[in-house]
Enzyme design. Structure first.
Site, short mmCIF file in Angstrom:
data_model
loop_
_atom_site.label_atom_id
_atom_site.label_comp_id
_atom_site.label_asym_id
_atom_site.label_seq_id
_atom_site.Cartn_x
_atom_site.Cartn_y
_atom_site.Cartn_z
N ARG A 295 -3.39 5.73 -0.47
CA ARG A 295 -4.04 6.16 0.99
C ARG A 295 -3.20 7.16 1.68
O ARG A 295 -3.69 8.26 2.21
CB ARG A 295 -3.83 5.03 1.93
N ARG B 19 -6.52 11.86 -6.74
CA ARG B 19 -7.92 10.81 -6.73
C ARG B 19 -9.01 11.96 -6.35
O ARG B 19 -10.02 11.19 -6.37
CB ARG B 19 -7.54 10.01 -5.36
N ASP C 266 -6.85 -2.89 -7.53
CA ASP C 266 -7.33 -3.32 -6.43
C ASP C 266 -7.50 -4.91 -6.71
O ASP C 266 -7.77 -5.11 -7.93
CB ASP C 266 -8.53 -2.81 -5.91
N TYR D 70 -15.17 -11.74 0.14
CA TYR D 70 -15.86 -10.59 -0.24
C TYR D 70 -16.93 -10.96 -1.11
O TYR D 70 -18.17 -10.26 -0.89
CB TYR D 70 -14.88 -9.68 -1.31
N ARG E 238 0.81 -1.14 0.07
CA ARG E 238 -0.10 -0.18 0.21
C ARG E 238 0.78 1.47 -0.11
O ARG E 238 0.45 2.26 0.45
CB ARG E 238 -0.95 0.04 1.18
O1 1CP Z 1 0.19 0.35 -3.05
C1 1CP Z 1 -0.85 0.41 -3.15
O2 1CP Z 1 -1.72 1.14 -2.78
C2 1CP Z 1 -1.15 -0.89 -4.28
C3 1CP Z 1 -2.68 -0.99 -4.49
C4 1CP Z 1 -3.57 -1.65 -3.83
C5 1CP Z 1 -3.51 -3.14 -3.44
C6 1CP Z 1 -2.30 -4.11 -3.58
C7 1CP Z 1 -4.74 -1.47 -3.51
C8 1CP Z 1 -5.35 0.12 -3.41
N1 1CP Z 1 -5.66 -2.60 -3.08
C9 1CP Z 1 -4.69 -3.66 -3.05
C10 1CP Z 1 -4.96 -4.93 -2.36
C11 1CP Z 1 -6.24 -5.16 -1.63
N2 1CP Z 1 -7.52 -4.66 -1.60
C12 1CP Z 1 -6.09 -5.97 -0.48
C13 1CP Z 1 -4.83 -6.89 -0.21
C14 1CP Z 1 -4.02 -6.07 0.34
C15 1CP Z 1 -4.14 -5.63 1.90
O3 1CP Z 1 -4.51 -6.63 2.74
O4 1CP Z 1 -3.89 -4.63 2.22
C16 1CP Z 1 -7.30 -6.17 -0.07
C17 1CP Z 1 -7.80 -6.97 1.35
C18 1CP Z 1 -8.26 -5.04 -0.78
C19 1CP Z 1 -9.88 -4.95 -0.51
C20 1CP Z 1 -9.93 -3.40 -0.28
N3 1CP Z 1 -9.59 -2.27 -1.01
C21 1CP Z 1 -9.84 -3.12 1.09
C22 1CP Z 1 -9.97 -3.57 2.32
C23 1CP Z 1 -11.16 -3.68 3.15
C24 1CP Z 1 -11.36 -4.60 4.36
O5 1CP Z 1 -12.10 -5.51 3.92
O6 1CP Z 1 -10.88 -4.23 5.26
C25 1CP Z 1 -10.04 -1.45 0.87
C26 1CP Z 1 -10.14 -0.50 1.94
C27 1CP Z 1 -9.89 -1.14 -0.27
C28 1CP Z 1 -9.75 0.08 -1.28
C29 1CP Z 1 -8.47 0.72 -1.73
N4 1CP Z 1 -7.55 -0.36 -2.47
C30 1CP Z 1 -6.59 0.54 -2.79
C31 1CP Z 1 -6.69 1.68 -2.27
C32 1CP Z 1 -5.73 2.67 -2.26
C33 1CP Z 1 -8.06 1.59 -1.58
C34 1CP Z 1 -8.45 2.97 -0.69
C35 1CP Z 1 -9.41 3.55 -1.62
C36 1CP Z 1 -10.26 4.50 -1.26
O7 1CP Z 1 -10.60 4.66 0.00
O8 1CP Z 1 -10.77 5.24 -2.08
#
Ligand code: 1CP
Length: 317
Positions: free
Chosen positions: A9, A18, A54, A129, A5
């Protein structure tokens, strides 16, 4: 070294590009994908870029009605809970994700010698999910299907495995130099259940992409490190709960480790970060190879300057 990540974020320049752009729209816009993927490479000088996307992107691309809600995460309109639901999961084709191929092609030029890590969600975490309909603490319905309807479970895992494998192959063909499989929530199962309900599928994924280094990551997987090592990846990701010297013993020979500074340590003063990071590096020497990383993703409130100093520290150690 790189940070999970690292792209999304916490960076002000990320929040700026964004602004007003929904997450899934950003993930389907090549210019934005390239810009966001490059941001942490420029700012921190990390050794690898992680593709901005994602784990639910390929599911959206085959027509699953889902959205990523700010502050929540992925939300699925019609959760999959029976054989009819399973039919909504069709195979992924390269034409479903043209923006992935296009963005990776453009990144190859921008990144030069810096490797690009492609990724996918693992079948268990994606299934959670899809079955729960959104983020879940206990994965109750997911486990109910796994234990109660094993045939349906394996059929679902099999379809997800096909989608994941194709998604990784698309990224590799486009130019990704390594891949990471994120099984973020798999720490919810025992080693015996992992072996029965999940291992056949993750093994098929790693066996299907032998051409690049493969990283296998999960959270809360202390009791699973041995069986995760058996799934076939070159590198096993470790969260902060197990020190890397102990993790090396559990994973066994022939695998490198990735990890494992607690992301929350970065919220403490620098001298604490420094002491803890040096300890991670010292323990990591017990492994056959070590990619320095956090034990999970960068927390949104992290000061980017801490990550900059941490990158410099690891590079100079
Ligand atoms: O560096 C990076 O940001 C790389 C991009 C990336 C990756 C590798 C994002 C962007 N998501 C992911 C993978 C991802 N997505 C995982 C596996 C990694 C981890 O465990 O952290 C998971 C579980 C998700 C699902 C997801 N997408 C969540 C988690 C929700 C939960 O169940 O707790 C969330 C919050 C997202 C949204 C998301 N994905 C990525 C970003 C930057 C965001 C936030 C975007 C926003 O809030 O608008």
């Amino acid at each position: 070294m790189w940070f999970m990540r690292q792209a999304g974020r916490s960076l002000p320049e990320y929040l700026k590009v964004r602004e007003g752009v929904p997450m899934l729209q950003a993930c389907a816009t090549p210019d934005l994908i390239v810009e966001i993927t490059m941001q942490p490479v420029r700012r921190y000088g990390v050794d690898a870029a992680i593709f901005f996307s994602d784990i639910v992107v390929p599911l959206k691309a085959i027509g699953i009605d889902l959205d990523i809600k700010p502050g929540v995460g992925p939300v699925v309109a019609d959760p999959i809970r029976d054989a009819a639901g399973l039919e909504t999961l069709r195979p992924l084709e390269p034409g479903d994700v043209p923006y992935v191929t296009e963005a990776i092609g453009a990144l190859a030029g921008e990144l030069g010698a810096t490797p690009l890590i492609g990724f996918a969600g693992a079948p268990f975490t994606l299934a959670s999910y899809l079955i729960e309909g959104g983020p879940s603490k206990n994965h109750d319905r997911t486990k109910a299907m796994m234990y109660g309807e094993p045939k349906l479970w394996h059929a679902l895992m099999d379809r997800l495995t096909g989608i994941v494998l194709e998604h990784l192959r698309i990224q590799i063909r486009a130019g990704a130099s390594a891949v990471q499989l994120f099984d973020s929530w798999v720490g919810a199962v025992s080693a015996a259940d992992y072996r029965e309900f999940i291992l056949p599928h993750t093994s098929r994924i790693f066996a299907g992409v032998p051409e690049v280094p493969r990283i296998h990551f999960g959270v809360g997987t202390g009791e699973l490190l041995g069986v995760l090592g058996e799934a076939g990846a070159d590198v096993v990701g470790v969260d902060w709960r197990v020190p890397l010297d102990e993790a090396a013993r559990r994973v066994g020979p022939g695998r490198a480790l990735q990890g494992n500074l607690d992301p929350a340590i970065l919220l403490a003063p620098w001298d604490v970060v420094e002491t803890r990071a040096l300890d991670v590096l010292r323990r990591g020497r017990a492994a056959e190879g070590h990619i320095f990383n956090l034990g999970h993703g960068v927390l949104p409130s992290t000061d980017p300057d801490q990550l900059k100093r941490l990158t410099e520290l690891v590079h100079s150690a």
